[in-house]
Design a protein around this motif. Structure first.
Motif, mmCIF file in Angstrom:
data_model
loop_
_atom_site.group_PDB
_atom_site.id
_atom_site.type_symbol
_atom_site.label_atom_id
_atom_site.label_comp_id
_atom_site.label_asym_id
_atom_site.label_seq_id
_atom_site.Cartn_x
_atom_site.Cartn_y
_atom_site.Cartn_z
ATOM 1 N N VAL A 195 0.816 -1.220 0.000
ATOM 2 C CA VAL A 195 0.000 0.000 0.000
ATOM 3 C C VAL A 195 0.847 1.266 0.000
ATOM 4 N N MET A 196 2.158 1.150 0.179
ATOM 5 C CA MET A 196 3.004 2.343 0.219
ATOM 6 C C MET A 196 3.405 2.769 -1.182
ATOM 7 N N LYS A 197 3.444 4.088 -1.387
ATOM 8 C CA LYS A 197 3.876 4.634 -2.666
ATOM 9 C C LYS A 197 5.382 4.447 -2.833
ATOM 10 N N PRO A 198 5.851 4.414 -4.070
ATOM 11 C CA PRO A 198 7.297 4.358 -4.278
ATOM 12 C C PRO A 198 7.991 5.549 -3.612
ATOM 13 N N ASP A 199 9.123 5.284 -3.011
ATOM 14 C CA ASP A 199 9.924 6.289 -2.308
ATOM 15 C C ASP A 199 9.255 6.743 -1.002
ATOM 16 N N GLY A 200 8.235 6.007 -0.541
ATOM 17 C CA GLY A 200 7.583 6.340 0.720
ATOM 18 C C GLY A 200 8.424 5.917 1.908
ATOM 19 N N LYS A 201 8.078 6.427 3.089
ATOM 20 C CA LYS A 201 8.848 6.171 4.307
ATOM 21 C C LYS A 201 8.027 5.343 5.278
ATOM 22 N N ILE A 202 8.738 4.496 6.036
ATOM 23 C CA ILE A 202 8.119 3.654 7.044
ATOM 24 C C ILE A 202 8.899 3.802 8.340
ATOM 25 N N LEU A 203 8.176 3.747 9.460
ATOM 26 C CA LEU A 203 8.810 3.790 10.774
ATOM 27 C C LEU A 203 8.109 2.784 11.678
ATOM 28 N N ILE A 204 8.878 1.853 12.220
ATOM 29 C CA ILE A 204 8.364 0.848 13.151
ATOM 30 C C ILE A 204 8.860 1.232 14.543
ATOM 31 N N HIS A 205 7.927 1.370 15.465
ATOM 32 C CA HIS A 205 8.242 1.829 16.815
ATOM 33 C C HIS A 205 7.760 0.765 17.801
ATOM 34 N N LEU A 206 8.725 0.075 18.448
ATOM 35 C CA LEU A 206 8.400 -0.909 19.474
ATOM 36 C C LEU A 206 8.563 -0.234 20.836
ATOM 37 N N THR A 207 7.484 -0.154 21.589
ATOM 38 C CA THR A 207 7.485 0.596 22.844
ATOM 39 C C THR A 207 7.353 -0.339 24.047
ATOM 40 N N GLU A 208 7.743 0.180 25.170
ATOM 41 C CA GLU A 208 7.571 -0.474 26.471
ATOM 42 C C GLU A 208 8.144 -1.895 26.485
ATOM 43 N N LEU A 209 9.320 -2.041 25.871
ATOM 44 C CA LEU A 209 10.003 -3.328 25.947
ATOM 45 C C LEU A 209 10.691 -3.447 27.295
ATOM 46 N N ALA A 210 10.643 -4.632 27.893
ATOM 47 C CA ALA A 210 11.272 -4.824 29.195
ATOM 48 C C ALA A 210 12.773 -4.592 29.085
ATOM 49 N N ALA A 211 13.325 -3.949 30.102
ATOM 50 C CA ALA A 211 14.748 -3.593 30.068
ATOM 51 C C ALA A 211 15.654 -4.809 30.066
ATOM 52 N N ASP A 212 15.168 -5.955 30.584
ATOM 53 C CA ASP A 212 16.014 -7.147 30.641
ATOM 54 C C ASP A 212 15.941 -7.984 29.371
ATOM 55 N N LEU A 213 15.148 -7.573 28.379
ATOM 56 C CA LEU A 213 15.077 -8.306 27.112
ATOM 57 C C LEU A 213 16.330 -8.035 26.280
ATOM 58 N N PRO A 214 16.780 -9.009 25.463
ATOM 59 C CA PRO A 214 17.965 -8.801 24.601
ATOM 60 C C PRO A 214 17.633 -7.831 23.457
ATOM 61 N N SER A 215 17.840 -6.549 23.715
ATOM 62 C CA SER A 215 17.445 -5.534 22.730
ATOM 63 C C SER A 215 18.187 -5.680 21.412
#
Length: 268
Positions: free
Chosen positions: A77-97
């Motif tokens: 659904v994205m146009k050519p040359d479009g931008k994407i941003l994936i934001h993962l929030t509230e990840l536990a601090a002890d997870l292997p980031s």
């Protein structure tokens, strides 16, 4: 500019979308105009036309967001040359980031996006969580588009002058290569059948003579066997007790008697 915001949650905080706009440096897009879809991973397809969105923002608390099918729909659904941003929030601090970030980047690349840029924010010591952001861009070409390849430049022609120094192939040969090969010397035992085996016989005549000596026969008796009764060549069952060929295999009269290599060897 058309913007799409996706989340796996039931609601999407507008503050996160606003911060994502700043991260993508988007100007002139009102949040009220953005299309928001919640519980996005539960959809098999996005209800949008292909190449209809300029920007897509994905927000989730799940470490495995977005799924591969959802990323494929986002690419569609994205146009050519479009931008994407994936934001993962509230990840536990002890997870292997690092592992989560590496997995997210790999999925985005496999989906077809380019120019990935990862932003790993510092953990919040008070809340004990942290977040990860990955930006990317869709290629400027459309699916199914074609273009002509530019003809490659012709390779320069190499001209050989008569004055150029060329290697003479004869100079590559050594003196050993030019020597005439020597044929092996023929042994005395191969000159005539009447001669005895030489001292260093290798043709087998010496072994044959040893067998004849054990049998008490002469070489003439083996080379040209004769029989007074005519039954010597039929085998021991037809030979008399005084037959000189007793113990030898059957043979034809006048033809050389052939002895096997193990004829005189002990059976035990």
């Amino acid at each position: 500019m058309a913007m799409l915001a996706l989340t796996d949650d039931v609601i999407l905080p507008l503050g996160i979308v606003s911060n994502s706009k700043k991260e993508l440096k988007l100007e002139g897009i009102a949040l009220d105009d953005a299309l928001i879809i919640t519980l996005a991973s539960s959809l098999s397809t996005l209800p949008l036309e292909s190449s209809s969105m300029d920007t897509i923002i994905g927000v989730s608390k799940a470490r495995d967001f977005p799924t591969a099918p959802l990323l494929a729909e986002m690419f569609r659904v994205m146009k050519p040359d479009g931008k994407i941003l994936i934001h993962l929030t509230e990840l536990a601090a002890d997870l292997p980031s690092d592992n989560i970030l590496s997995s997210l980047k790999r999925k985005i690349l496999v989906a077809g996006f380019l120019e990935l840029e990862a932003i790993q924010q510092q953990p919040d010591a008070f809340a004990g969580v942290h977040s990860i952001q990955v930006k990317a861009r869709k290629p400027s070409w459309k699916v199914g588009s074609s273009f002509s390849l530019k003809s490659s430049k012709l390779l320069p022609k190499v001209q050989l002058d008569d004055d150029m120094d060329l290697i003479d192939e004869d100079t590559l040969l050594t003196e050993e290569d030019l020597k005439k090969p020597q044929l092996p010397v023929v042994g005395d035992c191969e000159v005539a059948s009447t001669r005895k085996a030489c001292k260093n016989c290798t043709c087998g005549r010496a072994e044959e003579e040893q067998k004849v000596e054990k049998l008490g026969l002469t070489m003439d008796q083996l080379d040209n066997p004769q029989s007074a009764c005519g039954s010597c060549g039929l085998g021991d069952a037809f030979r008399c007790s005084t037959c000189p060929y007793k113990g030898l295999p059957p043979f034809k009269l006048g033809e050389k008697v052939s002895l096997s290599d193990n004829f005189l060897a002990a059976d035990i």
